[in-house]
Design an enzyme around this catalytic site. Structure first.
Site, PDB file in Angstrom:
ATOM      1  N   ARG A  27      -9.594   0.770   9.241  1.00  0.00           N
ATOM      2  CA  ARG A  27      -9.109  -0.571   9.544  1.00  0.00           C
ATOM      3  C   ARG A  27     -10.152  -1.407  10.259  1.00  0.00           C
ATOM      4  O   ARG A  27      -9.923  -2.587  10.512  1.00  0.00           O
ATOM      5  CB  ARG A  27      -7.898  -0.454  10.446  1.00  0.00           C
ATOM      6  CG  ARG A  27      -6.582  -0.905   9.808  1.00  0.00           C
ATOM      7  CD  ARG A  27      -5.526  -0.672  10.824  1.00  0.00           C
ATOM      8  NE  ARG A  27      -4.277  -1.321  10.628  1.00  0.00           N
ATOM      9  CZ  ARG A  27      -3.219  -0.748  10.072  1.00  0.00           C
ATOM     10  NH1 ARG A  27      -3.313   0.446   9.550  1.00  0.00           N
ATOM     11  NH2 ARG A  27      -2.067  -1.375  10.051  1.00  0.00           N
ATOM     12  N   ARG A  42      11.514  -1.705  11.413  1.00  0.00           N
ATOM     13  CA  ARG A  42      10.365  -1.339  12.236  1.00  0.00           C
ATOM     14  C   ARG A  42      10.237  -2.354  13.356  1.00  0.00           C
ATOM     15  O   ARG A  42      10.372  -3.554  13.129  1.00  0.00           O
ATOM     16  CB  ARG A  42       9.094  -1.366  11.376  1.00  0.00           C
ATOM     17  CG  ARG A  42       8.762  -0.023  10.794  1.00  0.00           C
ATOM     18  CD  ARG A  42       7.601  -0.099   9.848  1.00  0.00           C
ATOM     19  NE  ARG A  42       6.369  -0.607  10.447  1.00  0.00           N
ATOM     20  CZ  ARG A  42       5.196  -0.572   9.841  1.00  0.00           C
ATOM     21  NH1 ARG A  42       5.083  -0.037   8.642  1.00  0.00           N
ATOM     22  NH2 ARG A  42       4.121  -1.060  10.421  1.00  0.00           N
ATOM     23  N   LYS A  93       0.839  -1.209   0.000  1.00  0.00           N
ATOM     24  CA  LYS A  93       0.000   0.000   0.000  1.00  0.00           C
ATOM     25  C   LYS A  93       0.874   1.259   0.000  1.00  0.00           C
ATOM     26  O   LYS A  93       0.622   2.191  -0.750  1.00  0.00           O
ATOM     27  CB  LYS A  93      -0.935   0.024   1.228  1.00  0.00           C
ATOM     28  CG  LYS A  93      -1.858  -1.189   1.341  1.00  0.00           C
ATOM     29  CD  LYS A  93      -2.860  -1.043   2.474  1.00  0.00           C
ATOM     30  CE  LYS A  93      -2.252  -1.041   3.867  1.00  0.00           C
ATOM     31  NZ  LYS A  93      -1.618  -2.306   4.263  1.00  0.00           N
ATOM     32  N   ARG A 100      11.926  -6.519   5.392  1.00  0.00           N
ATOM     33  CA  ARG A 100      11.807  -5.082   5.107  1.00  0.00           C
ATOM     34  C   ARG A 100      12.767  -4.265   5.976  1.00  0.00           C
ATOM     35  O   ARG A 100      12.842  -4.454   7.170  1.00  0.00           O
ATOM     36  CB  ARG A 100      10.357  -4.645   5.371  1.00  0.00           C
ATOM     37  CG  ARG A 100      10.115  -3.176   5.258  1.00  0.00           C
ATOM     38  CD  ARG A 100       8.670  -2.870   5.031  1.00  0.00           C
ATOM     39  NE  ARG A 100       7.843  -2.935   6.233  1.00  0.00           N
ATOM     40  CZ  ARG A 100       6.559  -2.609   6.251  1.00  0.00           C
ATOM     41  NH1 ARG A 100       5.938  -2.241   5.153  1.00  0.00           N
ATOM     42  NH2 ARG A 100       5.873  -2.684   7.367  1.00  0.00           N
ATOM     43  N   ARG A 109      -0.023  -9.182  13.645  1.00  0.00           N
ATOM     44  CA  ARG A 109      -0.649  -8.102  12.859  1.00  0.00           C
ATOM     45  C   ARG A 109      -1.520  -8.685  11.746  1.00  0.00           C
ATOM     46  O   ARG A 109      -2.584  -8.156  11.419  1.00  0.00           O
ATOM     47  CB  ARG A 109       0.436  -7.184  12.261  1.00  0.00           C
ATOM     48  CG  ARG A 109       1.069  -6.275  13.308  1.00  0.00           C
ATOM     49  CD  ARG A 109       2.368  -5.676  12.817  1.00  0.00           C
ATOM     50  NE  ARG A 109       2.234  -4.849  11.642  1.00  0.00           N
ATOM     51  CZ  ARG A 109       3.221  -4.614  10.768  1.00  0.00           C
ATOM     52  NH1 ARG A 109       4.400  -5.187  10.932  1.00  0.00           N
ATOM     53  NH2 ARG A 109       3.021  -3.845   9.742  1.00  0.00           N
TER      54      ARG A 109
HETATM   55  P1  AMP Z   1       0.789   0.429   9.498  1.00  0.00           P
HETATM   56  O1  AMP Z   1       2.008   1.245   9.215  1.00  0.00           O
HETATM   57  O2  AMP Z   1      -0.415   0.876   8.697  1.00  0.00           O
HETATM   58  O3  AMP Z   1       1.039  -1.056   9.387  1.00  0.00           O
HETATM   59  O4  AMP Z   1       0.400   0.709  11.040  1.00  0.00           O
HETATM   60  C1  AMP Z   1       1.288   0.411  12.079  1.00  0.00           C
HETATM   61  C2  AMP Z   1       0.539   0.359  13.404  1.00  0.00           C
HETATM   62  O5  AMP Z   1      -0.075   1.641  13.666  1.00  0.00           O
HETATM   63  C3  AMP Z   1      -0.605  -0.637  13.468  1.00  0.00           C
HETATM   64  O6  AMP Z   1      -0.154  -1.960  13.762  1.00  0.00           O
HETATM   65  C4  AMP Z   1      -1.444  -0.033  14.604  1.00  0.00           C
HETATM   66  O7  AMP Z   1      -0.817  -0.238  15.860  1.00  0.00           O
HETATM   67  C5  AMP Z   1      -1.343   1.462  14.320  1.00  0.00           C
HETATM   68  N1  AMP Z   1      -2.408   1.916  13.389  1.00  0.00           N
HETATM   69  C6  AMP Z   1      -2.230   2.431  12.130  1.00  0.00           C
HETATM   70  N2  AMP Z   1      -3.406   2.748  11.565  1.00  0.00           N
HETATM   71  C7  AMP Z   1      -4.364   2.433  12.463  1.00  0.00           C
HETATM   72  C8  AMP Z   1      -5.787   2.498  12.446  1.00  0.00           C
HETATM   73  N3  AMP Z   1      -6.475   2.953  11.380  1.00  0.00           N
HETATM   74  N4  AMP Z   1      -6.460   2.083  13.562  1.00  0.00           N
HETATM   75  C9  AMP Z   1      -5.786   1.612  14.648  1.00  0.00           C
HETATM   76  N5  AMP Z   1      -4.451   1.503  14.721  1.00  0.00           N
HETATM   77  C10 AMP Z   1      -3.727   1.906  13.640  1.00  0.00           C
END
Ligand code: AMP
Length: 192
Positions: free
Chosen positions: A88, A135, A13, A127, A146
């Site tokens: 989400r 990360r 994404k 990654r 996740r």
């Molecule tokens: P991502 O970079 O999108 O994989 O997000 C990393 C982390 O940020 C996730 O595992 C959640 O802990 C938090 N996070 C990101 N977006 C959301 C969302 N829309 N709702 C809840 N937690 C989020």
């Protein structure tokens, strides 16, 4: 034009959002990137969400919604946004629809990047950032958790978008360029 990019962690994404920013003048709104910036700055929000994120748990809706609302209202988003990592959950999808309605905005396309789960574990575990750092939530056990959260909480929002005929599926296992072409075709069709 405003779009949502959906798909499990590691589906590509972020990569595709960056491409669209460069080619179409749209702005990527990545809730994950915004939260990581808060953690890095050790802001009050950052301190509140650090541990949840490290464990791969969701951050509470009010924090996310406030962040999105503030970001969408910025002038640089007037050319359209690419939502990446939001919504989400079903409740976030509903909140988004009412938020956009209030501002006379709409989502023009919802694109799902489909990728096999085993490929994701491999991609995420390998990654690395350009500076060689990783990360904290890309370790294999957190990645699995996740993906589990995605399956249980995010995958169920797909019917919400499918119902309204808004969901378009793209094979995310293809080469990055081909994924980009498939997305371009969807956006061109949505614009016509
Ligand atoms: P991502 O970079 O999108 O994989 O997000 C990393 C982390 O940020 C996730 O595992 C959640 O802990 C938090 N996070 C990101 N977006 C959301 C969302 N829309 N709702 C809840 N937690 C989020």
């Amino acid at each position: 034009m405003n779009i949502i990019l959906l798909g499990p962690p590691g589906a590509g994404k972020g990569t595709q959002a960056k491409r669209l920013e460069a080619s179409r003048g749209m702005k990527q709104i990545s809730t994950g990137d915004m939260l990581r910036a808060e953690v890095k700055a050790q802001s009050p929000i950052g301190l509140q969400v650090k541990e949840l994120m490290e464990k791969g748990h969701f951050v509470p809706d009010p924090i996310i919604v406030q962040m999105i609302e503030n970001r969408i209202a910025q002038p640089d988003c007037a050319g359209g946004v690419i939502l990446d990592g939001f919504p989400r959950t079903e409740s976030q999808a509903e909140i988004l629809d009412s938020m956009l309605k209030e501002q006379n905005l709409k989502i023009d396309a919802v694109i799902l990047l489909e990728v096999e789960e085993e490929a994701l574990v491999k991609r995420l575990s390998e990654r690395q950032h350009e500076d060689g750092s990783r990360r904290a939530d890309d370790q294999p056990d957190v990645v699995r958790s996740r993906l589990d959260v995605y399956r249980k909480q995010t995958a169920p929002i797909l019917p919400y978008y499918e119902q309204h005929g808004r969901l378009k599926r793209v094979d995310g296992m293809q080469d990055v360029e081909l994924v980009g072409k498939a997305i371009d075709a969807i956006l061109d069709q949505a614009a016509s």
